[in-house]
Design an enzyme around this catalytic site. Structure first.
Site, PDB file in Angstrom:
ATOM      1  N   ASP A  25     -12.781  -2.869   0.425  1.00 25.75           N
ATOM      2  CA  ASP A  25     -13.018  -3.925  -0.854  1.00 25.75           C
ATOM      3  C   ASP A  25     -13.843  -4.341   0.034  1.00 25.75           C
ATOM      4  O   ASP A  25     -13.859  -5.702  -0.539  1.00 25.75           O
ATOM      5  CB  ASP A  25     -11.532  -4.600  -0.466  1.00 25.75           C
ATOM      6  CG  ASP A  25     -11.035  -4.960   0.849  1.00 25.75           C
ATOM      7  OD1 ASP A  25     -11.370  -4.246   1.354  1.00 25.75           O
ATOM      8  OD2 ASP A  25     -10.159  -5.276   0.480  1.00 25.75           O
ATOM      9  N   ASP A  82     -16.099  -2.244   3.693  1.00 26.63           N
ATOM     10  CA  ASP A  82     -14.961  -1.219   4.208  1.00 26.63           C
ATOM     11  C   ASP A  82     -14.672  -0.818   2.664  1.00 26.63           C
ATOM     12  O   ASP A  82     -15.529  -1.494   2.517  1.00 26.63           O
ATOM     13  CB  ASP A  82     -13.892  -1.956   4.811  1.00 26.63           C
ATOM     14  CG  ASP A  82     -13.437  -3.322   4.126  1.00 26.63           C
ATOM     15  OD1 ASP A  82     -14.160  -3.697   3.910  1.00 26.63           O
ATOM     16  OD2 ASP A  82     -11.775  -3.125   4.277  1.00 26.63           O
ATOM     17  N   LYS A 122      -2.391  -6.471  -4.021  1.00 27.30           N
ATOM     18  CA  LYS A 122      -1.891  -7.568  -3.219  1.00 27.30           C
ATOM     19  C   LYS A 122      -2.335  -9.419  -3.916  1.00 27.30           C
ATOM     20  O   LYS A 122      -2.943  -9.446  -4.716  1.00 27.30           O
ATOM     21  CB  LYS A 122      -1.882  -8.360  -2.258  1.00 27.30           C
ATOM     22  CG  LYS A 122      -3.376  -7.870  -1.866  1.00 27.30           C
ATOM     23  CD  LYS A 122      -4.168  -8.418  -0.028  1.00 27.30           C
ATOM     24  CE  LYS A 122      -6.151  -9.169  -0.385  1.00 27.30           C
ATOM     25  NZ  LYS A 122      -6.070  -9.786   0.986  1.00 27.30           N
ATOM     26  N   LYS A 135     -11.724 -12.239   5.244  1.00 30.84           N
ATOM     27  CA  LYS A 135     -12.161 -11.921   6.193  1.00 30.84           C
ATOM     28  C   LYS A 135     -13.422 -11.723   4.692  1.00 30.84           C
ATOM     29  O   LYS A 135     -13.429 -11.101   3.699  1.00 30.84           O
ATOM     30  CB  LYS A 135     -11.985 -10.949   6.753  1.00 30.84           C
ATOM     31  CG  LYS A 135     -11.463  -9.493   6.618  1.00 30.84           C
ATOM     32  CD  LYS A 135     -11.152  -9.313   7.269  1.00 30.84           C
ATOM     33  CE  LYS A 135     -10.750  -7.913   7.493  1.00 30.84           C
ATOM     34  NZ  LYS A 135      -8.919  -7.380   6.201  1.00 30.84           N
ATOM     35  N   GLU A 179     -10.913 -10.728  13.732  1.00 27.33           N
ATOM     36  CA  GLU A 179      -9.747 -10.065  13.729  1.00 27.33           C
ATOM     37  C   GLU A 179     -10.388  -8.981  15.070  1.00 27.33           C
ATOM     38  O   GLU A 179     -11.702  -8.376  14.396  1.00 27.33           O
ATOM     39  CB  GLU A 179      -8.761  -9.187  12.667  1.00 27.33           C
ATOM     40  CG  GLU A 179      -8.605 -10.409  12.501  1.00 27.33           C
ATOM     41  CD  GLU A 179      -7.118  -9.468  11.407  1.00 27.33           C
ATOM     42  OE1 GLU A 179      -5.828  -9.356  12.014  1.00 27.33           O
ATOM     43  OE2 GLU A 179      -7.328  -9.516  10.008  1.00 27.33           O
ATOM     44  N   GLU A 180     -10.112  -7.719  16.001  1.00 21.54           N
ATOM     45  CA  GLU A 180     -10.792  -6.728  16.738  1.00 21.54           C
ATOM     46  C   GLU A 180     -11.044  -6.313  15.777  1.00 21.54           C
ATOM     47  O   GLU A 180     -11.767  -4.947  16.024  1.00 21.54           O
ATOM     48  CB  GLU A 180      -9.506  -6.066  17.643  1.00 21.54           C
ATOM     49  CG  GLU A 180      -8.218  -6.574  17.253  1.00 21.54           C
ATOM     50  CD  GLU A 180      -7.963  -4.884  16.280  1.00 21.54           C
ATOM     51  OE1 GLU A 180      -8.212  -4.141  16.529  1.00 21.54           O
ATOM     52  OE2 GLU A 180      -6.915  -5.615  15.695  1.00 21.54           O
ATOM     53  N   SER A 181     -10.366  -6.056  14.354  1.00 25.24           N
ATOM     54  CA  SER A 181      -9.990  -5.147  13.431  1.00 25.24           C
ATOM     55  C   SER A 181     -11.392  -5.197  12.865  1.00 25.24           C
ATOM     56  O   SER A 181     -11.677  -4.898  10.803  1.00 25.24           O
ATOM     57  CB  SER A 181      -9.125  -4.782  12.643  1.00 25.24           C
ATOM     58  OG  SER A 181      -8.741  -5.967  11.808  1.00 25.24           O
ATOM     59  N   ARG A 217       0.905  -1.213  -0.358  1.00 28.54           N
ATOM     60  CA  ARG A 217       0.158  -0.350  -0.116  1.00 28.54           C
ATOM     61  C   ARG A 217       1.090   1.305  -0.043  1.00 28.54           C
ATOM     62  O   ARG A 217       1.486   1.398   0.449  1.00 28.54           O
ATOM     63  CB  ARG A 217      -0.867   0.250   1.213  1.00 28.54           C
ATOM     64  CG  ARG A 217      -2.091  -1.677   1.136  1.00 28.54           C
ATOM     65  CD  ARG A 217      -2.692  -0.802   2.827  1.00 28.54           C
ATOM     66  NE  ARG A 217      -3.656  -2.653   2.313  1.00 28.54           N
ATOM     67  CZ  ARG A 217      -4.549  -2.623   3.248  1.00 28.54           C
ATOM     68  NH1 ARG A 217      -4.859  -1.901   4.048  1.00 28.54           N
ATOM     69  NH2 ARG A 217      -4.811  -4.052   2.820  1.00 28.54           N
ATOM     70  N   ASP A 260     -14.000  -6.585   2.920  1.00 32.92           N
ATOM     71  CA  ASP A 260     -14.116  -7.043   3.612  1.00 32.92           C
ATOM     72  C   ASP A 260     -13.874  -7.363   5.100  1.00 32.92           C
ATOM     73  O   ASP A 260     -13.924  -7.998   5.877  1.00 32.92           O
ATOM     74  CB  ASP A 260     -12.380  -8.134   3.717  1.00 32.92           C
ATOM     75  CG  ASP A 260     -11.511  -7.010   3.896  1.00 32.92           C
ATOM     76  OD1 ASP A 260     -11.592  -6.156   3.853  1.00 32.92           O
ATOM     77  OD2 ASP A 260      -9.892  -7.360   3.452  1.00 32.92           O
ATOM     78  N   ARG A 261     -14.150  -6.267   5.390  1.00 32.56           N
ATOM     79  CA  ARG A 261     -14.563  -5.754   6.618  1.00 32.56           C
ATOM     80  C   ARG A 261     -16.183  -5.448   6.592  1.00 32.56           C
ATOM     81  O   ARG A 261     -16.775  -5.246   6.187  1.00 32.56           O
ATOM     82  CB  ARG A 261     -13.841  -4.107   7.322  1.00 32.56           C
ATOM     83  CG  ARG A 261     -12.041  -4.340   7.640  1.00 32.56           C
ATOM     84  CD  ARG A 261     -12.031  -3.489   8.165  1.00 32.56           C
ATOM     85  NE  ARG A 261     -10.604  -3.311   8.171  1.00 32.56           N
ATOM     86  CZ  ARG A 261      -9.670  -2.803   9.047  1.00 32.56           C
ATOM     87  NH1 ARG A 261     -10.041  -2.285   9.417  1.00 32.56           N
ATOM     88  NH2 ARG A 261      -8.197  -2.745   8.738  1.00 32.56           N
ATOM     89  N   SER A 272      -7.670  -1.031   0.895  1.00 32.84           N
ATOM     90  CA  SER A 272      -8.858  -1.501   2.050  1.00 32.84           C
ATOM     91  C   SER A 272      -9.180  -0.490   1.916  1.00 32.84           C
ATOM     92  O   SER A 272     -10.011   0.330   1.522  1.00 32.84           O
ATOM     93  CB  SER A 272      -8.527  -2.157   3.029  1.00 32.84           C
ATOM     94  OG  SER A 272      -8.966  -3.209   3.560  1.00 32.84           O
ATOM     95  N   HIS A 273      -9.720  -0.246   3.908  1.00 32.36           N
ATOM     96  CA  HIS A 273     -10.221   0.549   4.504  1.00 32.36           C
ATOM     97  C   HIS A 273      -8.989   1.749   4.481  1.00 32.36           C
ATOM     98  O   HIS A 273     -10.204   2.916   5.152  1.00 32.36           O
ATOM     99  CB  HIS A 273     -10.256   0.507   6.135  1.00 32.36           C
ATOM    100  CG  HIS A 273      -8.498   0.239   6.507  1.00 32.36           C
ATOM    101  ND1 HIS A 273      -8.034  -0.527   6.522  1.00 32.36           N
ATOM    102  CD2 HIS A 273      -8.030   1.024   7.492  1.00 32.36           C
ATOM    103  CE1 HIS A 273      -6.695  -0.570   7.241  1.00 32.36           C
ATOM    104  NE2 HIS A 273      -6.757  -0.295   7.841  1.00 32.36           N
TER     105      HIS A 273
HETATM  106  C1  VG1 Z   1      -5.174  -3.478   9.921  1.00 30.62           C
HETATM  107  C2  VG1 Z   1      -5.594  -4.868  11.068  1.00 30.62           C
HETATM  108  C3  VG1 Z   1      -5.598  -5.803  10.803  1.00 30.62           C
HETATM  109  C4  VG1 Z   1      -5.766  -5.978   9.428  1.00 30.62           C
HETATM  110  C5  VG1 Z   1      -5.546  -5.711   8.633  1.00 30.62           C
HETATM  111  C6  VG1 Z   1      -5.769  -5.581   6.887  1.00 30.62           C
HETATM  112  O1  VG1 Z   1      -3.650  -3.787  10.150  1.00 30.62           O
HETATM  113  O2  VG1 Z   1      -5.198  -4.383  12.239  1.00 30.62           O
HETATM  114  O3  VG1 Z   1      -5.927  -6.739  11.587  1.00 30.62           O
HETATM  115  O4  VG1 Z   1      -6.113  -7.850   8.934  1.00 30.62           O
HETATM  116  O5  VG1 Z   1      -5.706  -3.900   9.028  1.00 30.62           O
HETATM  117  O6  VG1 Z   1      -7.150  -5.769   6.783  1.00 30.62           O
HETATM  118  P1  VG1 Z   1      -2.021  -3.072  10.874  1.00 30.62           P
HETATM  119  O7  VG1 Z   1      -1.446  -3.890  10.310  1.00 30.62           O
HETATM  120  O8  VG1 Z   1      -2.804  -1.709  10.002  1.00 30.62           O
HETATM  121  O9  VG1 Z   1      -2.685  -2.974  11.931  1.00 30.62           O
HETATM  122  V1  VG1 Z   1      -7.436  -4.502   4.932  1.00 30.62           V
HETATM  123  O10 VG1 Z   1      -9.640  -4.641   5.226  1.00 30.62           O
HETATM  124  O11 VG1 Z   1      -7.282  -2.981   5.515  1.00 30.62           O
HETATM  125  O12 VG1 Z   1      -7.395  -5.911   4.057  1.00 30.62           O
HETATM  126 CO    CO Z   2     -10.494  -4.239   3.656  1.00 34.75          CO
END
Ligand code: VG1
Ligand code: CO
Length: 545
Positions: A281, A279, A128, A378, A365-367, A20, A283-284, A115-116
């Site tokens: 893409d 989000d 990716k 996800k 995941e907590e995210s 990214r 997946d969240r 993603s987000h």
């Molecule tokens: C974050 C989250 C992690 C998640 C990742 C990708 O990573 O904490 O749990 O798997 O984003 O999610 P980091 O390294 O910034 O903490 V997504 O939906 O952005 O692909």
């Molecule tokens: Co995402």
């Protein structure tokens, strides 16, 4: 076919989920091309017998998605691929891409998304690679790709006009087959095979109201097709449902801060029964009941405890897996069900082996990430539909389901505090000092808590034995409270410190506190132990989830 000379570009190291960078960086000379060539050099566009491989390609529709897709198609053809399956308009949600990779027995896929992270000419872009199992490339492979970018001298690309990606159907690009497919249909059919659509449709018909906020990102067309067309939710249920290249200027991250309009509606007068957001893409997910926010860690636990109510999971779960910083709420459910519970480093790629080996059925995941063995990513809409299926069977409110869950298992109060855009050297110095202090921490008392153990999380994959070190600092207290600190691997500006806080309340009283109040001593202890203010100058987090 043209071979273009190039030179290594520094910094093409994939993070938690792919490479990214700022969009302008990706659009710079050779930047995208170098990384895509490194992917093909490592995974190979041809089989050993010389025949070409088949890949899936798609992205979340953010700025540069369309042009990057054309470049990747030309490079796939030049590298000898046989066929690329691509979503119409170069659009695929991440879980839909994972499904297409598996459904068509392909050799993997390239997903264009940050993603987000926000999108647009001055925001973020990402790329990716997912393997033939549909899941993100494991660390060993992404490391090889990175190494390849440091020694690259040329890439291959065909000279051609753009492929028309607006029309579904088959065409050729320099001998390579390009199949443009509907991005939604196969995914929607998969969802229909897992969940009791008639029961959910009956619930909607009975007056159950839902609000789905796609945050101007990729799930819009998926949500409209599944929720409104197939399940009969009222027209207008799905908002922000048209994917925009800049996500309407918003931050497509489904949490209470960035999905504030949804939160306001769900906590306002005459709130719908259920609210959800996804989000960039897809997946969240975030789920909210009327006046009841569900934390992602609790969502994972509730889904694990109730999944058997949905047809796709009626045989029960083989196991549950969660990322290390995710709360232990799911562990309590796994223990009650008598199934295994795995604790992995942050990032979905670590769940792949457990899912492939049939050791885990549901992961989280907590995210704001939850998913199952139906794909290897996800899956935001999957989680939303599983919640709806559970609600249709239990015929209770989200708030009631949460309250019953806590009464049975106790409550793992949980919160994540993010400190964004910190100078990288300061964040690194803070983490180094903290890591250096861990050995002497056991027995320390502060804020009424006693440190039981402290370490830097390392993970040995139980399936292939690979080891991942330095995955986050954990400080565990005698009463079961826990602090975790790690630096983000998805940001594109400076460092983001993630501080994860947890405290367990067994009940029956004390289950209804505000998490920030319940966690106050743990928060104070974290700031004292890590010296966050003295290293970074920050006291107040930018985002609290
Ligand atoms: C974050 C989250 C992690 C998640 C990742 C990708 O990573 O904490 O749990 O798997 O984003 O999610 P980091 O390294 O910034 O903490 V997504 O939906 O952005 O692909
Ligand atoms: Co995402």
């Amino acid at each position: 076919m043209t071979k273009i000379s190039t030179q290594p570009i520094a910094g093409q190291k994939p993070g938690t989920s792919g490479l990214r960078k700022k969009t302008q960086v990706f659009m710079g000379p050779h930047y995208l091309e170098n990384f895509v060539q490194a992917i093909f050099d490592v995974v190979g566009a041809r089989n050993e017998d010389g025949s070409g491989k088949t890949f899936v390609l798609g992205g979340d529709g953010r700025y540069f998605n369309d042009r990057a897709a054309q470049v990747i198609l030309r490079m796939a053809a030049a590298n000898g691929a046989h066929r690329v399956i691509i979503g119409q308009g170069a659009i695929l949600s991440t879980p839909a891409a994972s499904h297409l990779i598996r459904l068509n027995n392909t050799d993997g896929g390239i997903i264009m998304s940050a993603s987000h992270n926000p999108g647009g000419p001055n925001e973020d872009f990402g790329v990716k690679f997912n393997m033939s199992n549909g899941g993100p490339a494991p660390e060993g492979i992404t490391e090889e790709m990175y190494k390849r970018t440091t020694e690259i001298t040329a890439y291959h690309i065909v000279e051609s006009q753009d492929v028309d990606l607006s029309v579904i159907g088959r065409s050729q690009l320099a001998g390579m087959i390009v199949d443009v497919v509907d991005p939604v249909t196969d995914y929607a059919t998969l969802m229909e095979s897992l969940f009791d659509f008639p029961a959910i449709a009956a619930m909607f018909k009975g007056g159950f109201r839902i609000r789905m906020d796609s945050m101007c990102a990729v799930t819009g067309p998926y949500a409209v097709e599944i929720l409104e067309k197939r399940l009969g939710a009222a027209a207008g249920t799905c908002v922000n449902a048209t994917p925009l290249p800049d996500f309407g200027g918003m931050h497509p991250d489904p949490n209470p801060t960035w999905a504030k309009a949804l939160m306001d509606e769900m906590f306002g007068a005459n709130a719908p029964d259920f609210g959800a957001a996804s989000d960039g893409d897809g997946d969240r997910n975030m789920v909210v009941g009327a006046g009841a926010y569900v934390s992602p860690s609790d969502s994972l636990a509730v889904l694990a405890a109730n999944a058997h109510l949905a047809p796709g999971y009626k045989a029960g779960l083989k196991g549950v897996a969660r990322s290390m910083p995710t709360s232990a709420a799911a562990d309590r459910v796994a223990a009650a069900l008598g199934i295994a519970c795995y604790e992995t480093p942050t990032g979905w790629k670590f769940f792949g082996n457990l899912l492939d080996a049939g050791r885990a059925t549901i992961c989280g995941e907590e995210s704001f990430g939850t998913g199952s063995d139906h794909v290897r990513e996800k899956d935001g809409l999957w989680a939303i539909l599983l919640w709806l299926n559970i609600l249709a069977v239990r015929k209770q409110s989200v708030a009631a389901i949460l309250a019953e869950h806590w009464a049975k298992f106790g409550r793992n109060y949980y919160s994540r505090h993010d400190f964004e855009a910190i100078a990288s050297d300061k964040a690194d110095a803070m983490m180094a000092a903290l890591r250096g202090s861990l050995a002497g921490l056991a027995g320390t008392q502060l804020e009424g808590l006693t440190v039981q153990a402290a370490d830097d999380f390392a993970y040995t994959d139980p399936v292939d034995g690979s080891v991942s070190k330095a995955q986050g600092v954990r400080i565990m207290f005698e009463d079961g409270s826990r602090i975790v600190l790690r630096l983000s691997g998805t940001g594109t500006e400076g460092a983001t410190l993630r501080l994860y806080l947890e405290r367990y309340a067994a009940g029956p009283t004390g289950l209804d506190l505000d998490p920030q109040d319940a966690l106050a001593p743990v928060i104070r202890a974290a700031h004292r132990l890590a010296g966050i203010e003295s290293y970074t100058g920050r006291v107040t987090p930018d985002v609290i989830t």
